[in-house]
Write a protein that holds these residues in place. Structure first.
Motif, PDB file in Angstrom:
ATOM      1  N   LEU A 183       0.822  -1.212   0.000  1.00  0.00           N
ATOM      2  CA  LEU A 183       0.000   0.000   0.000  1.00  0.00           C
ATOM      3  C   LEU A 183       0.857   1.264   0.000  1.00  0.00           C
ATOM      4  O   LEU A 183       0.522   2.248  -0.661  1.00  0.00           O
ATOM      5  CB  LEU A 183      -0.944  -0.002   1.194  1.00  0.00           C
ATOM      6  N   ALA A 184       1.981   1.218   0.725  1.00  0.00           N
ATOM      7  CA  ALA A 184       2.892   2.367   0.741  1.00  0.00           C
ATOM      8  C   ALA A 184       3.441   2.613  -0.664  1.00  0.00           C
ATOM      9  O   ALA A 184       3.593   3.769  -1.101  1.00  0.00           O
ATOM     10  CB  ALA A 184       4.029   2.133   1.726  1.00  0.00           C
ATOM     11  N   TYR A 185       3.720   1.534  -1.376  1.00  0.00           N
ATOM     12  CA  TYR A 185       4.211   1.666  -2.754  1.00  0.00           C
ATOM     13  C   TYR A 185       3.140   2.290  -3.642  1.00  0.00           C
ATOM     14  O   TYR A 185       3.433   3.176  -4.458  1.00  0.00           O
ATOM     15  CB  TYR A 185       4.628   0.301  -3.305  1.00  0.00           C
ATOM     16  N   MET A 186       1.909   1.830  -3.498  1.00  0.00           N
ATOM     17  CA  MET A 186       0.804   2.408  -4.289  1.00  0.00           C
ATOM     18  C   MET A 186       0.679   3.907  -4.036  1.00  0.00           C
ATOM     19  O   MET A 186       0.526   4.696  -4.973  1.00  0.00           O
ATOM     20  CB  MET A 186      -0.521   1.745  -3.924  1.00  0.00           C
ATOM     21  N   GLU A 187       0.714   4.278  -2.748  1.00  0.00           N
ATOM     22  CA  GLU A 187       0.545   5.691  -2.412  1.00  0.00           C
ATOM     23  C   GLU A 187       1.658   6.536  -3.024  1.00  0.00           C
ATOM     24  O   GLU A 187       1.404   7.620  -3.562  1.00  0.00           O
ATOM     25  CB  GLU A 187       0.517   5.881  -0.899  1.00  0.00           C
ATOM     26  N   LYS A 188       2.871   6.028  -2.970  1.00  0.00           N
ATOM     27  CA  LYS A 188       4.019   6.792  -3.476  1.00  0.00           C
ATOM     28  C   LYS A 188       4.049   6.855  -4.994  1.00  0.00           C
ATOM     29  O   LYS A 188       4.411   7.892  -5.578  1.00  0.00           O
ATOM     30  CB  LYS A 188       5.314   6.153  -2.956  1.00  0.00           C
ATOM     31  N   ASN A 189       3.649   5.773  -5.659  1.00  0.00           N
ATOM     32  CA  ASN A 189       3.863   5.671  -7.104  1.00  0.00           C
ATOM     33  C   ASN A 189       2.617   5.793  -7.975  1.00  0.00           C
ATOM     34  O   ASN A 189       2.734   6.079  -9.173  1.00  0.00           O
ATOM     35  CB  ASN A 189       4.557   4.338  -7.426  1.00  0.00           C
ATOM     36  N   TYR A 190       1.431   5.572  -7.404  1.00  0.00           N
ATOM     37  CA  TYR A 190       0.212   5.554  -8.225  1.00  0.00           C
ATOM     38  C   TYR A 190      -0.826   6.597  -7.804  1.00  0.00           C
ATOM     39  O   TYR A 190      -1.380   7.299  -8.647  1.00  0.00           O
ATOM     40  CB  TYR A 190      -0.457   4.170  -8.175  1.00  0.00           C
ATOM     41  N   PHE A 191      -1.109   6.679  -6.521  1.00  0.00           N
ATOM     42  CA  PHE A 191      -2.277   7.436  -6.058  1.00  0.00           C
ATOM     43  C   PHE A 191      -2.287   8.901  -6.490  1.00  0.00           C
ATOM     44  O   PHE A 191      -3.355   9.481  -6.702  1.00  0.00           O
ATOM     45  CB  PHE A 191      -2.408   7.358  -4.530  1.00  0.00           C
ATOM     46  N   ASP A 192      -1.114   9.516  -6.598  1.00  0.00           N
ATOM     47  CA  ASP A 192      -1.058  10.940  -6.943  1.00  0.00           C
ATOM     48  C   ASP A 192      -1.070  11.201  -8.448  1.00  0.00           C
ATOM     49  O   ASP A 192      -1.078  12.357  -8.869  1.00  0.00           O
ATOM     50  CB  ASP A 192       0.197  11.594  -6.332  1.00  0.00           C
ATOM     51  N   ASP A 193      -1.050  10.142  -9.252  1.00  0.00           N
ATOM     52  CA  ASP A 193      -1.108  10.339 -10.700  1.00  0.00           C
ATOM     53  C   ASP A 193      -2.366  11.118 -11.068  1.00  0.00           C
ATOM     54  O   ASP A 193      -3.444  10.874 -10.504  1.00  0.00           O
ATOM     55  CB  ASP A 193      -1.152   8.987 -11.438  1.00  0.00           C
ATOM     56  N   ALA A 194      -2.234  12.004 -12.039  1.00  0.00           N
ATOM     57  CA  ALA A 194      -3.388  12.796 -12.487  1.00  0.00           C
ATOM     58  C   ALA A 194      -4.497  11.902 -13.031  1.00  0.00           C
ATOM     59  O   ALA A 194      -5.678  12.225 -12.913  1.00  0.00           O
ATOM     60  CB  ALA A 194      -2.946  13.798 -13.542  1.00  0.00           C
ATOM     61  N   ASN A 195      -4.113  10.760 -13.622  1.00  0.00           N
ATOM     62  CA  ASN A 195      -5.129   9.881 -14.218  1.00  0.00           C
ATOM     63  C   ASN A 195      -5.425   8.655 -13.354  1.00  0.00           C
ATOM     64  O   ASN A 195      -6.022   7.695 -13.832  1.00  0.00           O
ATOM     65  CB  ASN A 195      -4.745   9.469 -15.648  1.00  0.00           C
ATOM     66  N   THR A 214      -0.646   3.758   8.049  1.00  0.00           N
ATOM     67  CA  THR A 214       0.529   4.572   7.716  1.00  0.00           C
ATOM     68  C   THR A 214       0.324   5.426   6.458  1.00  0.00           C
ATOM     69  O   THR A 214       1.222   6.165   6.069  1.00  0.00           O
ATOM     70  CB  THR A 214       1.761   3.666   7.500  1.00  0.00           C
ATOM     71  N   LEU A 215      -0.854   5.325   5.836  1.00  0.00           N
ATOM     72  CA  LEU A 215      -1.109   6.094   4.616  1.00  0.00           C
ATOM     73  C   LEU A 215      -1.493   7.534   4.966  1.00  0.00           C
ATOM     74  O   LEU A 215      -2.209   7.786   5.935  1.00  0.00           O
ATOM     75  CB  LEU A 215      -2.226   5.466   3.792  1.00  0.00           C
ATOM     76  N   THR A 216      -1.042   8.466   4.151  1.00  0.00           N
ATOM     77  CA  THR A 216      -1.401   9.871   4.340  1.00  0.00           C
ATOM     78  C   THR A 216      -2.879  10.079   4.029  1.00  0.00           C
ATOM     79  O   THR A 216      -3.590  10.776   4.747  1.00  0.00           O
ATOM     80  CB  THR A 216      -0.551  10.767   3.426  1.00  0.00           C
ATOM     81  N   THR A 217      -3.324   9.470   2.941  1.00  0.00           N
ATOM     82  CA  THR A 217      -4.733   9.557   2.537  1.00  0.00           C
ATOM     83  C   THR A 217      -5.316   8.153   2.452  1.00  0.00           C
ATOM     84  O   THR A 217      -4.807   7.320   1.692  1.00  0.00           O
ATOM     85  CB  THR A 217      -4.881  10.240   1.162  1.00  0.00           C
ATOM     86  N   LYS A 218      -6.346   7.900   3.223  1.00  0.00           N
ATOM     87  CA  LYS A 218      -6.996   6.596   3.143  1.00  0.00           C
ATOM     88  C   LYS A 218      -7.811   6.540   1.857  1.00  0.00           C
ATOM     89  O   LYS A 218      -8.550   7.472   1.542  1.00  0.00           O
ATOM     90  CB  LYS A 218      -7.897   6.363   4.361  1.00  0.00           C
TER      91      LYS A 218
END
Length: 414
Positions: A188-200, A230-234
């Motif tokens: 999940l930490a990897y997703m948050e860092k690498n995917y969640f903030d993508d514009a798309n 530990t996620l910034t945004t659930k």
């Protein structure tokens, strides 16, 4: 006069450079660089967000390090190196992809898939994801996923992750993590860092969408609270239908799946959907798994016949009547279970044509065959730089919703 001649010379030079040549390379056969064009959204009447479940797990003998076909084409007893009638390879499925069996990380394959999706009115891809650990084929799935993500932005489609929490047990058994929750937290930490903030990356209610295929291993609210801690945004977290109780307050809703017959979809829409903050419906063309015949384990035990497209018509009609905000097409390419929307030898473009109608795509002309021709030329002209540049340009025309220009350019490539 001398100054005038000098200015005239530089004026001619500028014209030559603008035309793509210079005093040094007149007459050269250097390929013309394709025009960079931003993607344009397809126009459609249906406001329902249409997503498609996608498997990035296919591997060929050319893509794998050990030169072997991946499990999802072979299961236990099929050999794609064996070529039978109609020039078809032996694969672990009752159905055959129109472009033949492929590697999920192949950019030409991804291009083909995403253009077909875009022109059928699909808004985005829900990627079946096995986490970050180098166990079994999980690393390959992650690498293929990231090849897919890299092109999604160029095509103008969205994406979200469908996390398979079942993988955490294998990660622990391989000695890669101390617990299943620890493994999930890393993923999940990897997703948050690498995917969640993508514009798309798909956002629902202002938060990144995350689906879970289950839960299967993490089956208590306390475990999911720990994982998300530990996620910034659930994320806006959806479980499989009737399983959100296992995630408790961490779950934002549920999504429907394929099971036995359409009665289960009807019950989801009438009984479950009204109780959920977020509900994602489902539509499928059929279900016929190959596990028993392929030696990949026991059969699921039930079949949903494709019925010449009638099954898809029925499930899309149920989705329309349910007035959904979100619909998941099940699936793009699970050949092992026979739920493919991807064009096949057996069904052609029938299923994505039906999706296109459901989506209310305003340009009713079909360009699916031209998108397939683009793929075939990519393969046929593999070493031809000039042809590939023209195909890049055709791709740019497709994503910017100039399909007539793409079609014309493709027709000129011999």
């Amino acid at each position: 006069m001398k100054r005038y001649i000098t200015l005239l010379f530089f004026g001619v030079m500028n014209i030559l450079v603008a035309a793509g040549c210079s005093s040094d390379d007149k007459g050269s056969d250097k390929p013309t660089e394709p025009e960079t064009i931003q993607p344009v959204a397809i126009e459609k009447a249906n406001s329902t967000k249409i997503y498609v479940h996608y498997m990035p797990w296919f591997e060929t003998n050319e893509s794998s390090a050990d030169k072997k076909w991946g499990y999802h084409w072979t299961m236990a007893n099929k050999n794609p190196n064996t070529i039978g009638a109609n020039n078809r390879r032996e694969i672990a499925s009752y159905y055959y992809p129109l472009i033949g069996p492929y590697h999920s990380g192949d950019k030409n394959v991804i291009e083909n898939h995403l253009l077909l999706m875009k022109y059928s009115g699909i808004d985005g891809v829900l990627i079946d994801w096995y986490g970050t650990y180098d166990v079994n084929d999980y690393r390959m799935v992650k690498e293929n996923t990231e090849q897919l993500i890299a092109m999604l932005d160029k095509v103008g489609l969205e994406y979200a992750i469908v996390y398979e929490d079942r993988v955490t047990t294998n990660v622990v058994n391989a000695g890669k993590a101390i617990s299943v929750t620890s493994a999930a937290k890393t993923d999940l930490a990897y997703m948050e860092k690498n995917y969640f903030d993508d514009a798309n990356y798909i956002k629902v209610n202002g938060k990144p969408l995350l689906l879970n295929f289950g839960p299967i291993v993490l089956q208590t609210p306390a475990e999911w609270t720990n994982v998300f801690g530990t996620l910034t945004t659930k994320p806006t977290f959806l479980t499989l239908w009737d399983q959100s109780v296992e995630a408790g307050a961490n779950a934002s809703g549920e999504y429907a799946w394929v099971y036995k017959n359409s009665t289960y979809l009807t019950n989801f829409y009438t009984s479950t959907k009204p109780k959920l903050s977020v509900a994602m419906g489902g539509a499928y063309p059929g279900f016929k798994d190959f596990y028993a015949e392929g030696g990949g384990g026991s059969a699921i035990g039930w079949t949903i016949e494709h019925n010449n497209g009638a099954t898809l018509d029925e499930t899309l009609a149920l989705a329309k009547n349910a007035n959904l905000n979100y619909l998941q097409l099940i699936t793009w390419n699970d050949f092992g279970e026979g739920t493919m929307f991807e064009p096949t030898v057996e069904f052609g473009y029938t299923y994505i044509e039906k999706v296109k109608t459901f989506a209310g795509v305003k340009n009713t002309e079909s360009f699916f065959a031209d998108i397939s021709k683009l793929y075939n030329l990519r393969v046929e002209k593999k070493g031809n730089a000039d042809a590939q540049k023209k195909l890049d340009q055709a791709f740019n025309y497709f994503v910017s919703m100039q399909p007539a220009k793409a079609k014309q350019l493709i027709s000129e490539i011999k």
